[in-house]
Design a protein around this motif. Structure first.
Motif, PDB file in Angstrom:
ATOM      1  N   SER A 127       0.835  -1.200   0.000  1.00 17.87           N
ATOM      2  CA  SER A 127       0.000   0.000   0.000  1.00 17.87           C
ATOM      3  C   SER A 127       0.871   1.252   0.000  1.00 17.87           C
ATOM      4  O   SER A 127       2.047   1.211   0.380  1.00 17.87           O
ATOM      5  CB  SER A 127      -0.884   0.021   1.245  1.00 17.87           C
ATOM      6  OG  SER A 127      -0.090   0.178   2.410  1.00 17.87           O
ATOM      7  N   PRO A 128       0.303   2.406  -0.401  1.00 21.54           N
ATOM      8  CA  PRO A 128       1.051   3.663  -0.300  1.00 21.54           C
ATOM      9  C   PRO A 128       1.548   3.917   1.114  1.00 21.54           C
ATOM     10  O   PRO A 128       2.674   4.393   1.310  1.00 21.54           O
ATOM     11  CB  PRO A 128       0.018   4.704  -0.736  1.00 21.54           C
ATOM     12  CG  PRO A 128      -0.873   3.969  -1.681  1.00 21.54           C
ATOM     13  CD  PRO A 128      -0.984   2.591  -1.100  1.00 21.54           C
ATOM     14  N   GLU A 129       0.717   3.569   2.101  1.00 19.97           N
ATOM     15  CA  GLU A 129       1.103   3.785   3.496  1.00 19.97           C
ATOM     16  C   GLU A 129       2.326   2.946   3.880  1.00 19.97           C
ATOM     17  O   GLU A 129       3.193   3.406   4.640  1.00 19.97           O
ATOM     18  CB  GLU A 129      -0.074   3.444   4.418  1.00 19.97           C
ATOM     19  CG  GLU A 129      -1.279   4.350   4.277  1.00 19.97           C
ATOM     20  CD  GLU A 129      -2.109   4.072   3.025  1.00 19.97           C
ATOM     21  OE1 GLU A 129      -2.876   4.961   2.623  1.00 19.97           O
ATOM     22  OE2 GLU A 129      -1.984   2.951   2.455  1.00 19.97           O
ATOM     23  N   LYS A 130       2.402   1.726   3.338  1.00 20.66           N
ATOM     24  CA  LYS A 130       3.547   0.878   3.662  1.00 20.66           C
ATOM     25  C   LYS A 130       4.814   1.407   3.006  1.00 20.66           C
ATOM     26  O   LYS A 130       5.902   1.323   3.594  1.00 20.66           O
ATOM     27  CB  LYS A 130       3.270  -0.563   3.227  1.00 20.66           C
ATOM     28  CG  LYS A 130       4.315  -1.550   3.756  1.00 20.66           C
ATOM     29  CD  LYS A 130       3.911  -2.992   3.495  1.00 20.66           C
ATOM     30  CE  LYS A 130       4.974  -3.949   4.033  1.00 20.66           C
ATOM     31  NZ  LYS A 130       4.610  -5.376   3.783  1.00 20.66           N
ATOM     32  N   PHE A 131       4.691   1.948   1.786  1.00 20.26           N
ATOM     33  CA  PHE A 131       5.859   2.577   1.164  1.00 20.26           C
ATOM     34  C   PHE A 131       6.334   3.755   2.020  1.00 20.26           C
ATOM     35  O   PHE A 131       7.541   3.943   2.230  1.00 20.26           O
ATOM     36  CB  PHE A 131       5.530   3.055  -0.250  1.00 20.26           C
ATOM     37  CG  PHE A 131       5.696   2.007  -1.313  1.00 20.26           C
ATOM     38  CD1 PHE A 131       6.948   1.542  -1.679  1.00 20.26           C
ATOM     39  CD2 PHE A 131       4.584   1.484  -1.971  1.00 20.26           C
ATOM     40  CE1 PHE A 131       7.106   0.580  -2.673  1.00 20.26           C
ATOM     41  CE2 PHE A 131       4.729   0.521  -2.966  1.00 20.26           C
ATOM     42  CZ  PHE A 131       5.990   0.067  -3.313  1.00 20.26           C
ATOM     43  N   VAL A 132       5.388   4.550   2.509  1.00 20.91           N
ATOM     44  CA  VAL A 132       5.747   5.697   3.349  1.00 20.91           C
ATOM     45  C   VAL A 132       6.461   5.216   4.612  1.00 20.91           C
ATOM     46  O   VAL A 132       7.500   5.769   5.006  1.00 20.91           O
ATOM     47  CB  VAL A 132       4.492   6.517   3.717  1.00 20.91           C
ATOM     48  CG1 VAL A 132       4.817   7.535   4.818  1.00 20.91           C
ATOM     49  CG2 VAL A 132       3.944   7.233   2.486  1.00 20.91           C
ATOM     50  N   GLU A 133       5.919   4.176   5.244  1.00 14.22           N
ATOM     51  CA  GLU A 133       6.555   3.625   6.446  1.00 14.22           C
ATOM     52  C   GLU A 133       7.961   3.120   6.135  1.00 14.22           C
ATOM     53  O   GLU A 133       8.899   3.295   6.936  1.00 14.22           O
ATOM     54  CB  GLU A 133       5.710   2.478   7.005  1.00 14.22           C
ATOM     55  CG  GLU A 133       4.380   2.908   7.601  1.00 14.22           C
ATOM     56  CD  GLU A 133       3.491   1.723   7.936  1.00 14.22           C
ATOM     57  OE1 GLU A 133       3.971   0.568   7.815  1.00 14.22           O
ATOM     58  OE2 GLU A 133       2.328   1.943   8.302  1.00 14.22           O
ATOM     59  N   GLY A 134       8.120   2.503   4.963  1.00 18.42           N
ATOM     60  CA  GLY A 134       9.423   1.996   4.562  1.00 18.42           C
ATOM     61  C   GLY A 134      10.445   3.106   4.393  1.00 18.42           C
ATOM     62  O   GLY A 134      11.612   2.969   4.784  1.00 18.42           O
ATOM     63  N   VAL A 135      10.016   4.218   3.809  1.00 17.09           N
ATOM     64  CA  VAL A 135      10.924   5.353   3.631  1.00 17.09           C
ATOM     65  C   VAL A 135      11.316   5.934   4.983  1.00 17.09           C
ATOM     66  O   VAL A 135      12.488   6.258   5.231  1.00 17.09           O
ATOM     67  CB  VAL A 135      10.282   6.425   2.733  1.00 17.09           C
ATOM     68  CG1 VAL A 135      11.137   7.693   2.716  1.00 17.09           C
ATOM     69  CG2 VAL A 135      10.106   5.895   1.311  1.00 17.09           C
ATOM     70  N   ILE A 160       3.019   8.169  -4.694  1.00 17.48           N
ATOM     71  CA  ILE A 160       3.789   9.415  -4.811  1.00 17.48           C
ATOM     72  C   ILE A 160       3.100  10.538  -4.044  1.00 17.48           C
ATOM     73  O   ILE A 160       3.756  11.328  -3.346  1.00 17.48           O
ATOM     74  CB  ILE A 160       3.975   9.777  -6.294  1.00 17.48           C
ATOM     75  CG1 ILE A 160       4.908   8.756  -6.963  1.00 17.48           C
ATOM     76  CG2 ILE A 160       4.544  11.197  -6.445  1.00 17.48           C
ATOM     77  CD1 ILE A 160       5.078   8.935  -8.455  1.00 17.48           C
ATOM     78  N   LYS A 161       1.774  10.598  -4.114  1.00 16.82           N
ATOM     79  CA  LYS A 161       1.026  11.609  -3.357  1.00 16.82           C
ATOM     80  C   LYS A 161       1.179  11.389  -1.860  1.00 16.82           C
ATOM     81  O   LYS A 161       1.304  12.354  -1.092  1.00 16.82           O
ATOM     82  CB  LYS A 161      -0.452  11.569  -3.754  1.00 16.82           C
ATOM     83  CG  LYS A 161      -0.733  12.071  -5.158  1.00 16.82           C
ATOM     84  CD  LYS A 161      -2.196  11.853  -5.539  1.00 16.82           C
ATOM     85  CE  LYS A 161      -2.457  12.255  -6.981  1.00 16.82           C
ATOM     86  NZ  LYS A 161      -3.857  11.927  -7.403  1.00 16.82           N
TER      87      LYS A 161
END
Length: 211
Positions: A127-135, A160-161
């Motif tokens: 999910s987008p949220e998991k990508f954010v957490e990963g970063v 990206i958003k």
């Protein structure tokens, strides 16, 4: 033929057991782990990418070579950090939300590792949220997203958003790839690059981390 030359050949020919044994032998002989990576593994995978670009290798040959490189890396990885070896960069990679395909993503991951990158694999259906957490957790230079399906690639602009909303977009470069994606789509969603195949993705990653 030196051990490192033999190791390069083993990887190019996809000989996993030989790659593992030669890496162990090089370490036992006191060869610096960083030297093994720089002089054997990375050049071997660069040659794999070059052969693919020239039409001499195809996806099956790339996968076989990448698996041999992975065997060598599994032997080498525990000693690399202790040796002070600095990776080419850190990448988090994943197949986007709703998409469970991972063959292409796994090949890109192995090719990136072969090029000297540290890769954090978030898996599939990310999910987008998991990508954010990963970063936030891993602080990579690059985020790599894969999608095979046209129905799931729309999660890419959402990611990206989400990175922008979290104040992280300026800290990472975003690259996309997979059968559903195109260069035009990458530009449309304001990604930093598009990899049409694993070899292209690695070359793109190298350019972006040094830009």
């Amino acid at each position: 033929m030196s051990d490192l030359a033999a190791l390069r050949t083993a990887i190019l020919e996809g000989k996993r057991k030989d790659a593992e044994a030669l890496t162990k032998a090089a370490l036992d002989q006191g060869t610096d782990p960083g030297t093994i990576a720089r002089d054997a593994l990375i050049p071997a995978m660069q040659e794999v990418g070059d052969r693919f670009s020239r039409g001499e290798y195809f996806v099956p040959e790339m996968l076989i070579a990448a698996k041999a490189m992975k065997m060598a890396m599994e032997v080498l990885r525990p000693t690399l950090a202790k040796s002070g070896y600095t990776p080419a960069g850190r990448v988090i990679i994943g197949t986007v939300r709703g998409d469970l395909h991972d063959i292409g993503k796994n090949l890109v991951k192995m090719m990136l590792e072969g090029a000297g990158f540290e890769v954090v694999d978030l898996g599939v259906d990310v999910s987008p949220e998991k990508f954010v957490e990963g970063v936030k957790q891993h602080k990579p230079q690059l985020v790599a997203m894969s999608a095979l399906l046209t129905t799931t690639m729309l999660s890419m602009p959402d990611t990206i958003k989400a990175l922008s909303a979290a104040g992280l977009r300026g800290t990472v470069k975003v690259v996309i790839g997979g059968a559903a994606t195109t260069e035009a789509f990458a530009k449309e969603i304001a990604a930093d690059g598009y990899g049409s195949d694993a070899a292209t993705a690695v070359a793109l990653a190298k350019r972006l981390v040094t830009a």
